[in-house]
Scaffold this motif. Structure first.
Motif, PDB file in Angstrom:
ATOM      1  N   THR A  36       0.821  -1.228   0.000  1.00 61.65           N
ATOM      2  CA  THR A  36       0.000   0.000   0.000  1.00 61.65           C
ATOM      3  C   THR A  36       0.850   1.272   0.000  1.00 61.65           C
ATOM      4  O   THR A  36       0.302   2.369  -0.115  1.00 61.65           O
ATOM      5  N   PHE A  37       2.170   1.167   0.070  1.00 58.85           N
ATOM      6  CA  PHE A  37       3.037   2.344   0.036  1.00 58.85           C
ATOM      7  C   PHE A  37       3.414   2.636  -1.419  1.00 58.85           C
ATOM      8  O   PHE A  37       4.516   2.321  -1.873  1.00 58.85           O
ATOM      9  N   VAL A  38       2.483   3.258  -2.139  1.00 62.19           N
ATOM     10  CA  VAL A  38       2.700   3.528  -3.560  1.00 62.19           C
ATOM     11  C   VAL A  38       3.107   4.974  -3.809  1.00 62.19           C
ATOM     12  O   VAL A  38       3.536   5.324  -4.907  1.00 62.19           O
ATOM     13  N   SER A  39       2.981   5.825  -2.806  1.00 63.56           N
ATOM     14  CA  SER A  39       3.273   7.250  -2.993  1.00 63.56           C
ATOM     15  C   SER A  39       4.717   7.548  -2.625  1.00 63.56           C
ATOM     16  O   SER A  39       5.623   6.759  -2.899  1.00 63.56           O
ATOM     17  N   SER A  40       4.958   8.677  -1.973  1.00 64.47           N
ATOM     18  CA  SER A  40       6.325   9.180  -1.824  1.00 64.47           C
ATOM     19  C   SER A  40       7.085   8.605  -0.640  1.00 64.47           C
ATOM     20  O   SER A  40       8.249   8.942  -0.432  1.00 64.47           O
ATOM     21  N   ALA A  48       9.852   4.350  -8.051  1.00 59.87           N
ATOM     22  CA  ALA A  48      11.169   3.921  -7.571  1.00 59.87           C
ATOM     23  C   ALA A  48      11.341   2.411  -7.690  1.00 59.87           C
ATOM     24  O   ALA A  48      12.444   1.918  -7.950  1.00 59.87           O
ATOM     25  N   ALA A  49      10.263   1.669  -7.495  1.00 57.20           N
ATOM     26  CA  ALA A  49      10.335   0.219  -7.643  1.00 57.20           C
ATOM     27  C   ALA A  49      10.742  -0.157  -9.059  1.00 57.20           C
ATOM     28  O   ALA A  49      11.589  -1.040  -9.279  1.00 57.20           O
ATOM     29  N   VAL A  55      11.999   3.834  -2.606  1.00 61.36           N
ATOM     30  CA  VAL A  55      12.592   5.165  -2.776  1.00 61.36           C
ATOM     31  C   VAL A  55      13.966   5.207  -2.115  1.00 61.36           C
ATOM     32  O   VAL A  55      14.959   5.648  -2.717  1.00 61.36           O
ATOM     33  N   ASP A  56      14.022   4.754  -0.869  1.00 59.21           N
ATOM     34  CA  ASP A  56      15.303   4.729  -0.149  1.00 59.21           C
ATOM     35  C   ASP A  56      16.322   3.844  -0.860  1.00 59.21           C
ATOM     36  O   ASP A  56      17.495   4.199  -0.993  1.00 59.21           O
ATOM     37  N   ARG A  57      15.863   2.689  -1.320  1.00 58.51           N
ATOM     38  CA  ARG A  57      16.775   1.763  -2.004  1.00 58.51           C
ATOM     39  C   ARG A  57      17.276   2.357  -3.313  1.00 58.51           C
ATOM     40  O   ARG A  57      18.479   2.249  -3.630  1.00 58.51           O
TER      41      ARG A  57
END
Length: 383
Positions: free
Chosen positions: A41-45, A266-267, A50-52
């Motif tokens: 569910t973490f599809v946004s910012s 990012a993915a 993102v970190d990776r």
């Protein structure tokens, strides 16, 4: 000659259908990683990818810090702000570039100053820059470079690594240091390109990358700022609406920007980055095939500058003149093989026609002659 070129390109891509200029390839873990973001569910910012992506990009480029943004133009806009560019100031750049380079300067209410390119790099010429500054500028007691005619501050210099070919970075670093001008590299097209063993985008105070759908790797949209730890930390703050960390309060301590890259994108980027070296090897093989095809031809294939490794993002040929350029464009596009001219010079666009400029003979010569040819990863070499 053009019929033979069309046939050659079709043989490389094993297709009688339309052949695009540069299409993305999804041959790795893209589907798996994107599915992971949806299931989390973490599809946004906010999200692990993102970190990776930032960590992986910093490691690949050798930059102390990498900060993901929603696109390359946003990355360049923030980089110019961090370089100290203020309204009314001048920013050196090349006229032979994509419009986003100049738009980012305009977002700062600054003005592009157009300096000629070198024919052997297609990038900003340090010789032309030094000559223009010697004639028109001076460094004051305050350490700022200003024009002699009206005292305009020349704050930054933004070379662009055209089609992935590195500009003369030794020369540009030297000239900018001598004239107290901040170097900010537009490396949007040059992910995977190295100048004397060092990645483009890491020579200036800041550098920027792009992951648009037509780039060597893509996140759909997206960009990246390359910087040292201090500037990188500030970049991350500015691109996340300048919100100070707090469990629940909304405290913003300066004007910020909602320039964050979504986790979903990012993915995709993480999966693409895993394949980057294979893509580059593939594209360099394609460039070698083009170079062999054009041996003895009226068309001159553009090859990487000495001591560089180019990603050959877009392959380019230099025609004998404007008429041959137009004939090549028509012959290929009429036959379903996409080709494109190099960009119109920025000083030829009405929005930037008023800007200051030096003598631009090399840029004008190239504008009349350069054509890009299909440059997607070859199907017989896909990982």
């Amino acid at each position: 000659m053009f019929n033979a070129l069309v046939q050659f390109i079709r043989e490389q891509y094993r297709s009688d259908d339309f052949i695009p200029l540069h299409a993305p390839v999804f041959a790795g873990h893209e589907r798996d990683y994107v599915t992971d973001t949806i299931e989390s569910t973490f599809v946004s910012s906010v999200g692990a990818f993102v970190d990776r992506f930032e960590r992986d990009m910093a490691a690949y480029t050798g930059s102390p810090r990498a900060v993901a943004t929603v696109n390359g133009t946003a990355a360049l806009h923030i980089s110019l702000k961090l370089a100290g560019v203020l309204p009314g100031e001048l920013v050196v750049t090349q006229p032979l570039t994509f419009v986003a380079t100049c738009n980012a300067i305009a977002y700062c209410s600054a003005e592009p100053l157009f300096i000629d390119v070198d024919r052997h790099t297609l990038g900003l010429s340090p010789t032309a820059l030094d000559a223009w500054l010697t004639e028109h500028a001076e460094v004051g007691d305050d350490g700022l470079c200003r024009t002699r005619s009206d005292g305009k501050v020349i704050r930054a210099c933004v070379p662009m690594h055209t089609f992935g070919h590195p500009a003369d970075l030794d020369g540009l670093v030297s000239v900018c240091a001598r004239w107290q001008i901040v170097l900010v590299e537009d490396a949007a097209e040059s992910l995977g390109s190295f100048y004397k063993g060092r990645h483009t985008g890491t020579f200036g105070a800041l550098g920027t990358l792009s992951f648009n759908g037509n780039k060597i790797i893509t996140t759909g949209g997206g960009g990246m700022i390359l910087a040292n730890e201090a500037l990188g930390t500030h970049a991350k703050h500015l691109t996340t609406t300048a919100k100070k960390p707090h469990p629940y309060e909304y405290v913003h301590d300066e004007v910020g920007y909602n320039y964050r890259l979504p986790n979903l994108n990012a993915a995709l980027g993480c999966a693409q980055l895993e394949q980057l070296e294979a893509f580059i090897a593939n594209k360099r093989e394609l460039a070698a095939r083009y170079a062999e095809h054009f041996q003895g031809s009226d068309l001159k294939f553009f090859t990487e500058p000495a001591d560089c490794r180019s990603n050959y993002w877009l392959n380019a040929v230099i025609c004998e003149g404007h008429e041959q350029r137009d004939a090549l464009l028509k012959a290929t596009n009429d036959r379903g093989v996409m080709s494109r001219p190099i960009w119109a010079l920025m000083n030829h666009l009405p929005i930037y026609a008023h800007c200051r400029k030096g003598e631009l003979s090399n840029a004008e010569w190239l504008e009349a002659r350069v054509v890009n040819l299909p440059s997607s990863v070859l199907p017989d070499l896909v990982v």
